[in-house]
Scaffold this motif. Structure first.
Motif, PDB file in Angstrom:
ATOM      1  N   GLY A  63       0.785  -1.222   0.000  1.00 49.31           N
ATOM      2  CA  GLY A  63       0.000   0.000   0.000  1.00 49.31           C
ATOM      3  C   GLY A  63       0.817   1.272   0.000  1.00 49.31           C
ATOM      4  O   GLY A  63       0.273   2.369  -0.146  1.00 49.31           O
ATOM      5  N   LEU A  64       2.141   1.151   0.159  1.00 53.66           N
ATOM      6  CA  LEU A  64       2.986   2.347   0.173  1.00 53.66           C
ATOM      7  C   LEU A  64       3.042   3.014  -1.194  1.00 53.66           C
ATOM      8  O   LEU A  64       2.923   4.235  -1.318  1.00 53.66           O
ATOM      9  N   VAL A  65       3.201   2.191  -2.247  1.00 55.84           N
ATOM     10  CA  VAL A  65       3.358   2.705  -3.604  1.00 55.84           C
ATOM     11  C   VAL A  65       2.027   2.635  -4.338  1.00 55.84           C
ATOM     12  O   VAL A  65       1.342   1.610  -4.307  1.00 55.84           O
ATOM     13  N   HIS A  66       1.667   3.730  -5.028  1.00 61.77           N
ATOM     14  CA  HIS A  66       0.349   3.811  -5.661  1.00 61.77           C
ATOM     15  C   HIS A  66       0.391   3.863  -7.187  1.00 61.77           C
ATOM     16  O   HIS A  66      -0.659   3.919  -7.827  1.00 61.77           O
ATOM     17  N   GLY A  67       1.567   3.840  -7.772  1.00 58.88           N
ATOM     18  CA  GLY A  67       1.654   3.897  -9.228  1.00 58.88           C
ATOM     19  C   GLY A  67       3.020   3.466  -9.701  1.00 58.88           C
ATOM     20  O   GLY A  67       3.892   3.115  -8.895  1.00 58.88           O
ATOM     21  N   PRO A  68       3.237   3.471 -11.025  1.00 58.83           N
ATOM     22  CA  PRO A  68       4.546   3.088 -11.570  1.00 58.83           C
ATOM     23  C   PRO A  68       5.645   3.993 -11.023  1.00 58.83           C
ATOM     24  O   PRO A  68       5.459   5.195 -10.848  1.00 58.83           O
ATOM     25  N   LEU A  69       6.792   3.385 -10.758  1.00 61.23           N
ATOM     26  CA  LEU A  69       7.905   4.141 -10.205  1.00 61.23           C
ATOM     27  C   LEU A  69       8.758   4.767 -11.302  1.00 61.23           C
ATOM     28  O   LEU A  69       8.975   4.167 -12.369  1.00 61.23           O
ATOM     29  N   SER A  70       9.222   5.964 -11.043  1.00 63.27           N
ATOM     30  CA  SER A  70      10.253   6.595 -11.862  1.00 63.27           C
ATOM     31  C   SER A  70      11.363   7.032 -10.913  1.00 63.27           C
ATOM     32  O   SER A  70      11.147   7.161  -9.701  1.00 63.27           O
ATOM     33  N   ALA A  71      12.549   7.249 -11.446  1.00 68.94           N
ATOM     34  CA  ALA A  71      13.671   7.565 -10.569  1.00 68.94           C
ATOM     35  C   ALA A  71      14.736   8.349 -11.299  1.00 68.94           C
ATOM     36  O   ALA A  71      14.821   8.322 -12.535  1.00 68.94           O
ATOM     37  N   GLU A  72      15.530   9.058 -10.529  1.00 66.37           N
ATOM     38  CA  GLU A  72      16.716   9.715 -11.075  1.00 66.37           C
ATOM     39  C   GLU A  72      17.831   9.667 -10.056  1.00 66.37           C
ATOM     40  O   GLU A  72      17.589   9.687  -8.839  1.00 66.37           O
ATOM     41  N   LEU A  73      19.051   9.580 -10.538  1.00 66.03           N
ATOM     42  CA  LEU A  73      20.233   9.604  -9.692  1.00 66.03           C
ATOM     43  C   LEU A  73      20.457  11.027  -9.219  1.00 66.03           C
ATOM     44  O   LEU A  73      20.441  11.966 -10.014  1.00 66.03           O
ATOM     45  N   ILE A  74      20.643  11.212  -7.912  1.00 61.59           N
ATOM     46  CA  ILE A  74      20.931  12.532  -7.371  1.00 61.59           C
ATOM     47  C   ILE A  74      22.418  12.790  -7.536  1.00 61.59           C
ATOM     48  O   ILE A  74      23.247  12.061  -6.989  1.00 61.59           O
ATOM     49  N   GLU A  75      22.755  13.823  -8.279  1.00 61.03           N
ATOM     50  CA  GLU A  75      24.162  14.164  -8.489  1.00 61.03           C
ATOM     51  C   GLU A  75      24.729  14.808  -7.229  1.00 61.03           C
ATOM     52  O   GLU A  75      24.014  15.387  -6.425  1.00 61.03           O
ATOM     53  N   GLY A  76      26.032  14.723  -7.074  1.00 57.60           N
ATOM     54  CA  GLY A  76      26.690  15.391  -5.958  1.00 57.60           C
ATOM     55  C   GLY A  76      27.329  14.428  -4.982  1.00 57.60           C
ATOM     56  O   GLY A  76      28.293  14.764  -4.319  1.00 57.60           O
ATOM     57  N   GLY A  77      26.780  13.236  -4.856  1.00 56.00           N
ATOM     58  CA  GLY A  77      27.375  12.252  -3.953  1.00 56.00           C
ATOM     59  C   GLY A  77      28.678  11.728  -4.522  1.00 56.00           C
ATOM     60  O   GLY A  77      28.820  11.572  -5.724  1.00 56.00           O
ATOM     61  N   ARG A  78      29.652  11.442  -3.655  1.00 58.10           N
ATOM     62  CA  ARG A  78      30.951  10.968  -4.134  1.00 58.10           C
ATOM     63  C   ARG A  78      31.153   9.492  -3.887  1.00 58.10           C
ATOM     64  O   ARG A  78      32.141   8.923  -4.306  1.00 58.10           O
ATOM     65  N   SER A  79      30.215   8.853  -3.175  1.00 54.29           N
ATOM     66  CA  SER A  79      30.461   7.471  -2.803  1.00 54.29           C
ATOM     67  C   SER A  79      29.207   6.640  -3.012  1.00 54.29           C
ATOM     68  O   SER A  79      28.949   6.164  -4.112  1.00 54.29           O
ATOM     69  N   ASN A  80      28.406   6.452  -1.958  1.00 49.51           N
ATOM     70  CA  ASN A  80      27.168   5.697  -2.129  1.00 49.51           C
ATOM     71  C   ASN A  80      26.258   6.394  -3.134  1.00 49.51           C
ATOM     72  O   ASN A  80      26.281   7.617  -3.264  1.00 49.51           O
TER      73      ASN A  80
END
Length: 340
Positions: free
Chosen positions: A24-41
């Motif tokens: 019940g947490l997710v209500h539709g198709p997922l989309s995603a993007e990589l958050i820029e700025g991180g140097r490791s994980n």
């Protein structure tokens, strides 16, 4: 957002896992993007068109022992969320690497600004800049005031011998990522070991505390501390040393390393140290050692990222310049230690 799969994140498998574990947490198709700025994980923003979350997973490829531990990150934000320390609300931890190819965790999306450059702070003016940076120090005081045992983190680390063990650990990290000659880095490591200070009482330490690892709200106060991958129990002044280091130098040409110290209104390092001392009640007279250690640790981290870049295992822009700036951090570390 990109409707396809960003590198390292299979959205179909993620959705199936969330449906199993948090129905019940997710209500539709997922989309995603990589958050820029991180140097490791790697960090992704994920949305179902109604709600947003953040997913964290280790980097692709080269993973050093003890680094990139998703369970530790999830544990510390879970423990701190009920306190006055601002952290995102944890949603789910998955330690089964078969789901997306590595362990990962999901947390709430917090809307805020990560100030990474002096130009960003300049745009908000000197008065607000001063407030933001002082809030960074005050939030660190709040973190270091948490009793680890009271929030279930009494066994989160081994504070006895912390600094000696940290030096040994980062020396091993350097060895694991060493692919070229780095003049001065072994001297810095040795000199730090010969001048170890006596640590104050241990606290939860963040391990990479800086302005672009927090989200700042519209009221210029810290809304969330991010990137807990190096958190543990240990010497709180190591976090203060990081703030001093990041506030001690302007941005290096072509650098992807954040520096906000050149912004009008940015408090000087002496004021930041005084603010921390007044808020925490700790003796900060030995802060130069901790600042030099911060330079050494960052040099090792950057060298590890440079090594992964040479193997083609980094995702995002700017990694081609990392290797060029490592020697500068070694030199700053040696100079700072000499001045102490």
């Amino acid at each position: 957002m990109n409707a396809g799969n960003p590198p390292g994140l299979d959205l179909e498998r993620l959705r199936a896992h969330l449906d199993r574990e948090r129905a019940g947490l997710v209500h539709g198709p997922l989309s995603a993007e990589l958050i820029e700025g991180g140097r490791s994980n790697l960090t992704y923003t994920v949305s179902d068109g109604v709600s947003r979350w953040v997913v964290r997973r280790p980097p692709l490829g080269h993973v050093l022992a003890t680094a990139h531990d998703m369970g530790r990150e999830h544990r510390v934000i879970s423990a701190l969320h009920p306190t006055r320390v601002p952290v995102p609300e944890p949603v789910l931890l998955c330690e089964d690497a078969s789901v997306i190819g590595s362990p990962f965790y999901v947390m709430e999306f917090v809307d805020g600004t990560p100030y990474r450059t002096a130009e960003q702070l300049t745009a908000i003016g000197p008065e607000r800049t001063r407030g933001v940076v002082l809030s960074l120090v005050d939030t660190l005081v709040a973190l270091h005031s948490v009793d680890p045992a009271e929030v279930g983190l009494g066994d989160f680390g081994r504070p006895a011998g912390f600094l000696e063990r940290q030096l040994r650990r980062w020396g091993k990290q350097l060895t694991a990522s060493r692919s070229r000659d780095l003049p001065g880095i072994d001297e810095l490591h040795t000199r730090l070991g010969k001048a170890l200070p006596v640590s104050p009482a241990p606290t939860v330490v963040h391990g990479d505390y800086r302005l672009d690892n927090v989200l700042v709200g519209a009221d210029d106060r810290i809304k969330a501390i991010l990137d807990w991958e190096m958190s543990t129990l240990g010497d709180p002044l190591t976090d203060l040393g990081l703030i001093v280091m990041y506030s001690s130098h302007p941005a290096l040409p072509g650098s992807v390393i954040s520096s906000t110290s050149g912004a009008p209104g940015h408090p000087g390092t002496d004021e930041l140290v005084r603010r921390y001392a007044e808020g925490s009640g700790r003796d900060v007279s030995g802060v130069a050692w901790y600042t030099a250690f911060a330079y050494f640790k960052l040099a090792v981290i950057l060298e590890g990222i440079h090594y992964r870049f040479t193997l083609g295992q980094t995702v995002g822009a700017g990694f081609d310049r990392i290797g060029d700036i490592v020697p500068g951090f070694i030199d700053h570390g040696l100079t700072t230690l000499q001045e102490s």
